[in-house]
Structures are given as C-alpha cells and as structure tokens.
Motif scaffolding. Structure first.
Motif, PDB file in Angstrom:
ATOM      1  N   ASN A  21       5.669   5.116  -0.613  1.00 27.43           N
ATOM      2  CA  ASN A  21       4.516   5.195  -1.502  1.00 27.43           C
ATOM      3  C   ASN A  21       3.712   3.903  -1.463  1.00 27.43           C
ATOM      4  O   ASN A  21       4.255   2.827  -1.229  1.00 27.43           O
ATOM      5  CB  ASN A  21       4.968   5.465  -2.942  1.00 27.43           C
ATOM      6  N   GLU A  63       7.410   8.767  -8.052  1.00 25.72           N
ATOM      7  CA  GLU A  63       6.039   9.265  -8.134  1.00 25.72           C
ATOM      8  C   GLU A  63       5.998  10.487  -9.044  1.00 25.72           C
ATOM      9  O   GLU A  63       6.974  11.219  -9.160  1.00 25.72           O
ATOM     10  CB  GLU A  63       5.493   9.586  -6.748  1.00 25.72           C
ATOM     11  N   TYR A 123       2.363  -1.106   0.225  1.00 19.82           N
ATOM     12  CA  TYR A 123       3.592  -0.354   0.019  1.00 19.82           C
ATOM     13  C   TYR A 123       4.336  -0.898  -1.186  1.00 19.82           C
ATOM     14  O   TYR A 123       4.317  -2.106  -1.445  1.00 19.82           O
ATOM     15  CB  TYR A 123       4.498  -0.425   1.255  1.00 19.82           C
ATOM     16  N   SER A 156      -1.809   8.386  -7.852  1.00 19.37           N
ATOM     17  CA  SER A 156      -1.830   7.635  -6.595  1.00 19.37           C
ATOM     18  C   SER A 156      -1.769   6.125  -6.811  1.00 19.37           C
ATOM     19  O   SER A 156      -1.647   5.379  -5.846  1.00 19.37           O
ATOM     20  CB  SER A 156      -3.086   7.996  -5.794  1.00 19.37           C
ATOM     21  N   TYR A 206       3.207   4.370 -10.835  1.00 17.27           N
ATOM     22  CA  TYR A 206       4.558   4.857 -10.569  1.00 17.27           C
ATOM     23  C   TYR A 206       5.449   4.454 -11.732  1.00 17.27           C
ATOM     24  O   TYR A 206       5.091   3.603 -12.549  1.00 17.27           O
ATOM     25  CB  TYR A 206       5.087   4.293  -9.245  1.00 17.27           C
TER      26      TYR A 206
END
Length: 189
Positions: free
Chosen positions: A36, A49, A42, A53, A56
């Motif tokens: 992710n 998730e 990264y 987007s 987290y």
C-alpha cells in the motif's frame, strides 16, 4: 514511511486478524512486502486498508465486555477529496458497532494532515453510540485546528490532556480505563 509501523507490543493480547468479530478476521499479509502507498510513498505492510487511498489503520485492541476499541491511524485523513470518514464509518466503525463497540479510542500521532468536508458522518457515528464516546488521542496540533474548523468537538473528545497521552507505557486495559474515567469526568461533570 515504510518504517512507520503500527504499535505491536499488544499483539500477545489481541490480533484483529484472529478475532472472528473483527472486520480484518482471517487477513493474511506478507510482513516484508510493502503493498500500500500514500501518494507515492510505500507504507509498512502491517497497516490495514479499509477503502481509503490515503488513510490506513490498525485495530490494536478490542474488548467486547467493555465495548471498547483502540485504533491507531496512519496517513492523511482527507474527507474533502476521498471521503475518508465515509470509508471508516461504513467499513470499520459500523462493523464494530454491530458487535457492541460503543467506545472508540483513535490514536492519531501518525496522521499528517486532516482535510475536512462536512460533519454528517461524524454526527451519525456520534448518534449511533448512545452510551459511548469517541476520543482522539495524540493528534497533532495543526490537525486538531482543522477539527475545530468544523466543530468536531461536538462529536469527539480531543485536545488538552489527550494531546500527550503516554499510551505505549500502559496495557490496553489500563489505557482504556484511564480514558474512560477521563471521558466520565468531562461528559458527566
């Protein structure tokens, strides 16, 4: 950002992927393969998730007897562009509420920015937890300033003593008890 990993010292007490009532039950991930990203960076593979987007989380602890949950967050909370609160509310919070969770601790020291839209999902969340509360712990000052712009203090507790909680030094149960006592003093003077 891949070096920032969720707190893991409570894993001997609770793991969301081993809890049959958790939205992450049965999830398997490679601890060494970053999958992710937040924008083009990264993140550590242990972050879960949930439809956003840029945001987290990791459920660090759930106690169904005490109806509480401790969630650590990571990234950019962006309601304006990505409606992150909708994803959080529908994909995680509603699942937890269906399993009796009424008291939510959100740990936000890894939230880099907050971009607001409106407060309707926060209001819904607040209205769903009749005897509970939502508490934002260790959020950055500029993030809480954005919270203030849409009056999120109507729906969650944050700021003041909650900005410097030494939560890593406590067991999850001790942390919850201390925060529950704090909420009791603030909400029921």
């Amino acid at each position: 950002m891949q070096n920032i990993e969720p707190y893991n010292r409570w894993e001997n007490i609770y793991k969301a992927n081993e809890d049959v009532n958790s939205p992450f039950y049965g999830q398997v991930f490679d601890e060494y393969l970053c999958r992710n990203t937040i924008y083009d960076h990264y993140i550590h593979p242990k972050w879960d998730e949930f439809g956003s987007s840029t945001l987290y989380l990791k459920i660090l602890y759930i106690n169904y007897e005490l109806n509480c949950c401790i969630i650590e967050l990571m990234g950019e909370w962006n309601d304006c562009l990505y409606n992150d609160i909708m994803h959080l509310k529908r994909n995680i919070i509603e699942h937890l509420e269906d399993n009796g969770i009424q008291k939510f601790v959100l740990i936000g020291e890894n939230i880099l920015n907050f971009h607001y839209s409106d407060d309707s999902y926060y209001e819904d969340w607040f209205n769903d937890i009749e005897d509970g509360w939502i508490m934002a712990v260790n959020f950055r000052e500029h993030v809480m300033a954005e919270f203030d712009k849409i009056n999120l203090n109507y729906y969650m507790l944050y700021g003041g003593q909650l900005s410097a909680v030494k939560w890593r030094t406590l067991s999850p149960l001790k942390l919850f008890e201390a925060l529950d006592n704090y909420a009791g003093r603030i909400l029921n003077p």
